[in-house]
Design a protein around this motif. Sequence first.
Motif, PDB file in Angstrom:
ATOM      1  N   TYR A 135       0.808  -1.275   0.079  1.00 16.14           N
ATOM      2  CA  TYR A 135       0.082  -0.061   0.039  1.00 16.14           C
ATOM      3  C   TYR A 135       0.727   1.190  -0.227  1.00 16.14           C
ATOM      4  O   TYR A 135       0.326   2.236  -0.453  1.00 16.14           O
ATOM      5  N   ILE A 136       2.035   1.030   0.552  1.00 17.81           N
ATOM      6  CA  ILE A 136       2.914   2.291   0.697  1.00 17.81           C
ATOM      7  C   ILE A 136       4.037   2.578   0.001  1.00 17.81           C
ATOM      8  O   ILE A 136       4.944   3.201  -0.292  1.00 17.81           O
ATOM      9  N   ALA A 137       4.568   1.297  -0.884  1.00 13.68           N
ATOM     10  CA  ALA A 137       5.681   1.368  -1.817  1.00 13.68           C
ATOM     11  C   ALA A 137       5.605   0.455  -2.786  1.00 13.68           C
ATOM     12  O   ALA A 137       4.943  -0.395  -2.632  1.00 13.68           O
ATOM     13  N   SER A 138       6.512   0.550  -3.769  1.00 15.61           N
ATOM     14  CA  SER A 138       6.566  -0.482  -4.831  1.00 15.61           C
ATOM     15  C   SER A 138       7.303  -1.702  -4.804  1.00 15.61           C
ATOM     16  O   SER A 138       7.202  -2.620  -5.495  1.00 15.61           O
ATOM     17  N   LYS A 139       8.094  -1.763  -3.558  1.00 19.35           N
ATOM     18  CA  LYS A 139       8.881  -2.973  -3.136  1.00 19.35           C
ATOM     19  C   LYS A 139       8.877  -2.965  -1.730  1.00 19.35           C
ATOM     20  O   LYS A 139       8.528  -2.136  -1.133  1.00 19.35           O
ATOM     21  N   ASN A 140       9.092  -4.144  -1.118  1.00 17.16           N
ATOM     22  CA  ASN A 140       9.232  -4.405   0.190  1.00 17.16           C
ATOM     23  C   ASN A 140      10.528  -3.995   0.718  1.00 17.16           C
ATOM     24  O   ASN A 140      11.406  -4.680   0.774  1.00 17.16           O
ATOM     25  N   TYR A 141      10.546  -2.710   1.497  1.00 16.55           N
ATOM     26  CA  TYR A 141      11.945  -2.360   2.058  1.00 16.55           C
ATOM     27  C   TYR A 141      11.973  -2.554   3.408  1.00 16.55           C
ATOM     28  O   TYR A 141      13.081  -2.566   4.223  1.00 16.55           O
ATOM     29  N   PHE A 142      10.869  -3.251   4.015  1.00 14.02           N
ATOM     30  CA  PHE A 142      10.727  -3.426   5.545  1.00 14.02           C
ATOM     31  C   PHE A 142      11.170  -4.920   5.768  1.00 14.02           C
ATOM     32  O   PHE A 142      10.438  -5.779   6.270  1.00 14.02           O
ATOM     33  N   ASP A 143      12.383  -5.069   5.743  1.00  9.92           N
ATOM     34  CA  ASP A 143      13.141  -6.546   6.253  1.00  9.92           C
ATOM     35  C   ASP A 143      13.268  -6.514   7.731  1.00  9.92           C
ATOM     36  O   ASP A 143      12.774  -5.501   8.501  1.00  9.92           O
ATOM     37  N   GLN A 144      13.678  -7.534   8.179  1.00  5.30           N
ATOM     38  CA  GLN A 144      14.017  -8.102   9.568  1.00  5.30           C
ATOM     39  C   GLN A 144      14.973  -7.041  10.239  1.00  5.30           C
ATOM     40  O   GLN A 144      15.064  -6.671  11.512  1.00  5.30           O
ATOM     41  N   GLN A 145      16.195  -6.708   9.514  1.00  4.96           N
ATOM     42  CA  GLN A 145      17.160  -5.936  10.014  1.00  4.96           C
ATOM     43  C   GLN A 145      16.766  -4.331  10.183  1.00  4.96           C
ATOM     44  O   GLN A 145      17.576  -3.579  10.764  1.00  4.96           O
ATOM     45  N   ALA A 146      15.505  -3.901   9.326  1.00  5.58           N
ATOM     46  CA  ALA A 146      15.007  -2.789   9.342  1.00  5.58           C
ATOM     47  C   ALA A 146      16.123  -1.574   8.801  1.00  5.58           C
ATOM     48  O   ALA A 146      16.162  -0.464   9.232  1.00  5.58           O
ATOM     49  N   ASN A 147      16.722  -2.189   7.771  1.00  3.97           N
ATOM     50  CA  ASN A 147      17.596  -1.020   7.160  1.00  3.97           C
ATOM     51  C   ASN A 147      17.026   0.263   6.521  1.00  3.97           C
ATOM     52  O   ASN A 147      17.502   1.256   6.805  1.00  3.97           O
ATOM     53  N   PHE A 148      15.865   0.059   6.110  1.00  2.11           N
ATOM     54  CA  PHE A 148      15.154   1.105   5.459  1.00  2.11           C
ATOM     55  C   PHE A 148      14.936   2.165   6.778  1.00  2.11           C
ATOM     56  O   PHE A 148      14.873   3.479   6.505  1.00  2.11           O
ATOM     57  N   LEU A 149      14.029   1.550   7.703  1.00  2.00           N
ATOM     58  CA  LEU A 149      14.062   2.410   8.565  1.00  2.00           C
ATOM     59  C   LEU A 149      14.715   3.142   9.566  1.00  2.00           C
ATOM     60  O   LEU A 149      14.846   4.051   9.872  1.00  2.00           O
ATOM     61  N   LEU A 150      15.973   2.456   9.571  1.00  2.00           N
ATOM     62  CA  LEU A 150      17.347   2.873  10.235  1.00  2.00           C
ATOM     63  C   LEU A 150      17.763   4.291   9.474  1.00  2.00           C
ATOM     64  O   LEU A 150      17.733   5.207  10.119  1.00  2.00           O
ATOM     65  N   ALA A 151      17.710   4.097   7.962  1.00  2.00           N
ATOM     66  CA  ALA A 151      18.287   5.176   7.224  1.00  2.00           C
ATOM     67  C   ALA A 151      17.479   6.256   7.055  1.00  2.00           C
ATOM     68  O   ALA A 151      17.760   7.488   6.998  1.00  2.00           O
ATOM     69  N   PHE A 152      15.976   6.151   6.932  1.00  2.00           N
ATOM     70  CA  PHE A 152      14.981   7.301   6.621  1.00  2.00           C
ATOM     71  C   PHE A 152      14.093   7.475   7.650  1.00  2.00           C
ATOM     72  O   PHE A 152      13.430   8.655   7.461  1.00  2.00           O
ATOM     73  N   TYR A 153      14.055   6.674   8.564  1.00  2.00           N
ATOM     74  CA  TYR A 153      13.158   7.138   9.613  1.00  2.00           C
ATOM     75  C   TYR A 153      13.692   7.479  11.058  1.00  2.00           C
ATOM     76  O   TYR A 153      13.682   8.621  11.498  1.00  2.00           O
TER      77      TYR A 153
END
Length: 152
Positions: free
Chosen positions: A89-107
């Motif tokens: 619903y919010i992205a074209s690809k699943n960035y939300f993995d177990q390590q939370a790399n996306f959330l670490l960098a952008f959130y």
Amino acid sequence: MSPSNDLLKLVLEHADALSQRAQLGFHDFDYRADAPLLLGLLIIHISMLGYLLTHRNDENSITACAVVSVLLTTFSAPINRLAAKYWSYIASKNYFDQQANFLLAFYSAPLVGIAIIGLFLQLRIVIRTAGNLARKQAAKAFKEKRASGKTQ
């Protein structure tokens, strides 16, 4: 090796691992397809930083903004799990993995930065208040000393 060297080595290894995780988050992101997601996060961070800077002389506002930043960072793991469940619903690809790399960098990293800025602003207010109090006490002591000198 001494305990302080072991601690320094451990901190440097942890910092290196965090740096590598953040770089993975930046390189994997599809900036064109997921611009609304990135803009939404950017708007949140800029509005919090703007609020913090415009209310820089208000202790309660600074404290509230820093606490909200810390709380949002604390809840990044549940947010990551929720986003991993509904990523389509919010992205074209699943960035939300177990390590939370996306959330670490952008959130989380920008929120921690905002909290640190808030703490420095709070420290500035405390130091200024302590200085004002010391000046008032010195002026009062001077007046009392001068008044007691005139009565003798």
